[in-house]
Design an enzyme around this catalytic site. Sequence first.
Site, PDB file in Angstrom:
ATOM      1  CB  CYS A 183     -69.898  -8.316  41.933  1.00 10.97           C
ATOM      2  SG  CYS A 183     -68.779  -7.212  40.938  1.00 10.97           S
TER       3      CYS A 183
ATOM      4  CB  CYS B  12     -67.174  -9.120  39.092  1.00 15.32           C
ATOM      5  SG  CYS B  12     -67.100  -8.526  40.698  1.00 15.32           S
TER       6      CYS B  12
END
Length: 99
Positions: free
Chosen positions: A24, A27
Amino acid sequence: MKSNFHDIIQDDKPVLIDFYADWCGPCKMLGPILKDAKATLGDNVKIVKIDVDKNQELASKYQVRGVPTMILFKNGKQLWRQSGVLQKDEIIKIIKSHS
């Protein structure tokens, strides 16, 4: 992780859980922001990163649908949650408001 997750969130200091995934992009952006927030707040907060791919049971228990999702706990109670990336100042303000 699951066995001691319950113990981790029982702390009487705020505990910020960051549900993330290695694949991600946002993230990866949030990681250094949380590191900075921790450096600023020191021992006033615990920040714990949890990989949703390795802890699917936990992620589904807390209904984590998207990553990153941050959930703030204190004394085992969920006080706040949000998905997506926040800036350091916002994160610090939220944690301080629940300290």
